[in-house]
Design an enzyme around this catalytic site. Structure first.
Site, PDB file in Angstrom:
ATOM      1  N   HIS A   1       0.817  -1.218   0.000  1.00 43.69           N
ATOM      2  CA  HIS A   1       0.000   0.000   0.000  1.00 43.69           C
ATOM      3  C   HIS A   1       0.852   1.270   0.000  1.00 43.69           C
ATOM      4  CE1 HIS A   1      -3.464  -2.606   1.716  1.00 43.69           C
ATOM      5  NE2 HIS A   1      -3.455  -2.618   0.408  1.00 43.69           N
TER       6      HIS A   1
ATOM      7  N   SER B   1      -6.438  -1.582  -0.954  1.00 44.64           N
ATOM      8  CA  SER B   1      -6.036  -0.881  -2.188  1.00 44.64           C
ATOM      9  C   SER B   1      -7.155  -0.025  -2.793  1.00 44.64           C
ATOM     10  CB  SER B   1      -5.454  -1.865  -3.204  1.00 44.64           C
ATOM     11  OG  SER B   1      -6.320  -2.952  -3.428  1.00 44.64           O
TER      12      SER B   1
ATOM     13  N   GLU C   1     -13.419  -8.067  -7.965  1.00 41.38           N
ATOM     14  CA  GLU C   1     -13.291  -9.029  -6.867  1.00 41.38           C
ATOM     15  C   GLU C   1     -14.169 -10.213  -7.217  1.00 41.38           C
ATOM     16  OE1 GLU C   1     -11.559  -9.568  -3.904  1.00 41.38           O
ATOM     17  OE2 GLU C   1     -12.815 -11.360  -3.883  1.00 41.38           O
TER      18      GLU C   1
ATOM     19  N   GLY D   1     -10.260 -11.177 -12.151  1.00 41.70           N
ATOM     20  CA  GLY D   1      -9.329 -10.075 -12.382  1.00 41.70           C
ATOM     21  C   GLY D   1      -8.479 -10.261 -13.624  1.00 41.70           C
TER      22      GLY D   1
ATOM     23  N   ASP E   1      -3.011  -8.136  -7.634  1.00 44.65           N
ATOM     24  CA  ASP E   1      -2.682  -8.554  -6.266  1.00 44.65           C
ATOM     25  C   ASP E   1      -3.411  -9.853  -5.914  1.00 44.65           C
ATOM     26  OD1 ASP E   1      -1.887  -8.558  -3.611  1.00 44.65           O
ATOM     27  OD2 ASP E   1      -3.409  -7.099  -2.990  1.00 44.65           O
TER      28      ASP E   1
HETATM   29  N1  SAM Z   1      -5.748  -5.745  -3.248  1.00 43.06           N
HETATM   30  C1  SAM Z   1      -6.374  -5.886  -1.936  1.00 43.06           C
HETATM   31  C2  SAM Z   1      -5.777  -4.841  -1.024  1.00 43.06           C
HETATM   32  O1  SAM Z   1      -4.593  -4.518  -1.171  1.00 43.06           O
HETATM   33  O2  SAM Z   1      -6.480  -4.328  -0.156  1.00 43.06           O
HETATM   34  C3  SAM Z   1      -6.163  -7.254  -1.368  1.00 43.06           C
HETATM   35  C4  SAM Z   1      -6.506  -8.368  -2.297  1.00 43.06           C
HETATM   36  S1  SAM Z   1      -6.309  -9.986  -1.660  1.00 43.06           S
HETATM   37  C5  SAM Z   1      -4.584 -10.206  -1.581  1.00 43.06           C
HETATM   38  C6  SAM Z   1      -6.764 -10.934  -3.047  1.00 43.06           C
HETATM   39  C7  SAM Z   1      -8.250 -10.887  -3.369  1.00 43.06           C
HETATM   40  O3  SAM Z   1      -8.461 -11.484  -4.644  1.00 43.06           O
HETATM   41  C8  SAM Z   1      -9.135 -11.657  -2.405  1.00 43.06           C
HETATM   42  O4  SAM Z   1     -10.127 -10.813  -1.905  1.00 43.06           O
HETATM   43  C9  SAM Z   1      -9.754 -12.770  -3.254  1.00 43.06           C
HETATM   44  O5  SAM Z   1     -11.098 -13.068  -2.898  1.00 43.06           O
HETATM   45  C10 SAM Z   1      -9.696 -12.166  -4.626  1.00 43.06           C
HETATM   46  N2  SAM Z   1      -9.626 -13.104  -5.769  1.00 43.06           N
HETATM   47  C11 SAM Z   1      -9.167 -14.375  -5.821  1.00 43.06           C
HETATM   48  N3  SAM Z   1      -9.146 -14.823  -7.085  1.00 43.06           N
HETATM   49  C12 SAM Z   1      -9.586 -13.805  -7.857  1.00 43.06           C
HETATM   50  C13 SAM Z   1      -9.761 -13.628  -9.259  1.00 43.06           C
HETATM   51  N4  SAM Z   1      -9.466 -14.606 -10.118  1.00 43.06           N
HETATM   52  N5  SAM Z   1     -10.196 -12.442  -9.702  1.00 43.06           N
HETATM   53  C14 SAM Z   1     -10.500 -11.431  -8.842  1.00 43.06           C
HETATM   54  N6  SAM Z   1     -10.355 -11.537  -7.504  1.00 43.06           N
HETATM   55  C15 SAM Z   1      -9.897 -12.703  -7.024  1.00 43.06           C
END
Ligand code: SAM
Length: 270
Positions: free
Chosen positions: A18, A91, A109, A135, A155
């Site tokens: 972050h 984020s 998400e 994503g 991420d």
């Molecule tokens: N970027 C966020 C932050 O910094 O606050 C944290 C994200 S966390 C490390 C990863 C997230 O990706 C989780 O909430 C998970 O549910 C989601 N996720 C998992 N596979 C995914 C996909 N294929 N596409 C989008 N989101 C996904």
């Protein structure tokens, strides 16, 4: 999908990501021209560290908790934003807080419950669109942006054993479509081998102008632990490398255990 970011919000890996994300946003905003931020794996946006999953693991105490007490000067901008936003900002909350008129955030998400919370958290927020969507697929759908300027945060949770390979494929595909975009990719360091392999594959890819900003909280010896993390940046803005070096050194001074290290390494030339 077992991973829930709420258990890890505010931990050392989150603050590294972050703080560097904020630096990238500030650098992009040195130019007036609006841009798109695409957050491919957005989580829920805001986290209450005083109760629920975050309180249960207490990981934040060894991350944002210690930094807010030590208040190292190179992280002053980031820490001020965290305090201003109240609940620990993920984020999308950091990005949304910085949007200028004309800038846009697309936050994706995939977890249905987390996507619903994310939507609720940003309902009515100007310039913010939330999608319950994969994503990696969003990279294909939304790039290149009509603004022709963009910051893309990737991420993933790294719960799939093939996440590095999926990441490489998606990143290279997205770069092919949008070569001037700034791509920031978070990766874990448990032990060195998978990261080294990832880097070697990238070096033979289509990518140009790539740096890796890395913090190892302790030597990466025990592969069962998250020993460190990094942010790979494609097309780093001017001034990012020295700023990241200073910020990571500050993180190391406060959060490092014996043998800790930090480094900003150029992986691929322009
Ligand atoms: N970027 C966020 C932050 O910094 O606050 C944290 C994200 S966390 C490390 C990863 C997230 O990706 C989780 O909430 C998970 O549910 C989601 N996720 C998992 N596979 C995914 C996909 N294929 N596409 C989008 N989101 C996904």
């Amino acid at each position: 999908m077992n991973y829930r970011h709420a258990f890890h919000a505010g931990n050392f890996a989150d603050v590294v990501k972050h703080a560097l994300l904020l630096e990238l946003l500030r650098a992009m905003q040195r130019k007036d021209k609006p841009f798109l931020v695409l957050d491919t794996h957005a989580g829920i946006g805001r986290y209450d560290l005083s109760s629920g999953p975050a309180e249960k693991t207490g990981e934040w105490r060894d991350g944002i908790g210690k930094l807010l007490t030590a208040r190292p000067e190179p992280l002053a901008d980031y820490l001020a934003l965290v305090e201003k936003l109240g609940l620990y900002p993920g984020s999308p909350a950091i990005i949304a807080a910085l949007l200028r008129p004309g800038d846009r955030l697309i936050a994706c998400e995939l977890h249905p419950e987390d996507a619903a919370t994310l939507k609720q958290n940003f309902r009515g927020a100007l310039g913010v669109a939330v999608h319950e969507r994969d994503g990696y697929e969003a990279l294909r759908a939304f790039l290149p942006p009509p603004e022709r300027r963009g910051l893309i945060l990737i991420d993933p949770p790294f719960e799939r054993p093939d996440e590095f390979a999926a990441l490489e494929k998606s990143l290279c595909g997205a770069y092919e479509k949008f070569r001037t975009g700034v791509f920031a990719v978070w990766y874990p360091v448990k032990h060195r081998a998978p990261v080294r392999e990832f880097f070697e594959r990238l070096k033979t890819s289509n990518l140009r102008d790539v740096v890796a900003a890395e913090f190892l909280r302790r030597p990466a010896i025990d592969p069962t632990r998250l020993n460190g993390c990094g942010l790979l940046v494609v097309n780093p803005p001017y001034g990012f490398v020295p700023a990241a070096e200073t910020m990571l050194q500050a993180v190391q001074d406060v959060l490092g255990e014996p043998g800790a290290s930090s480094l900003v390494e150029r992986l691929i030339n322009e």
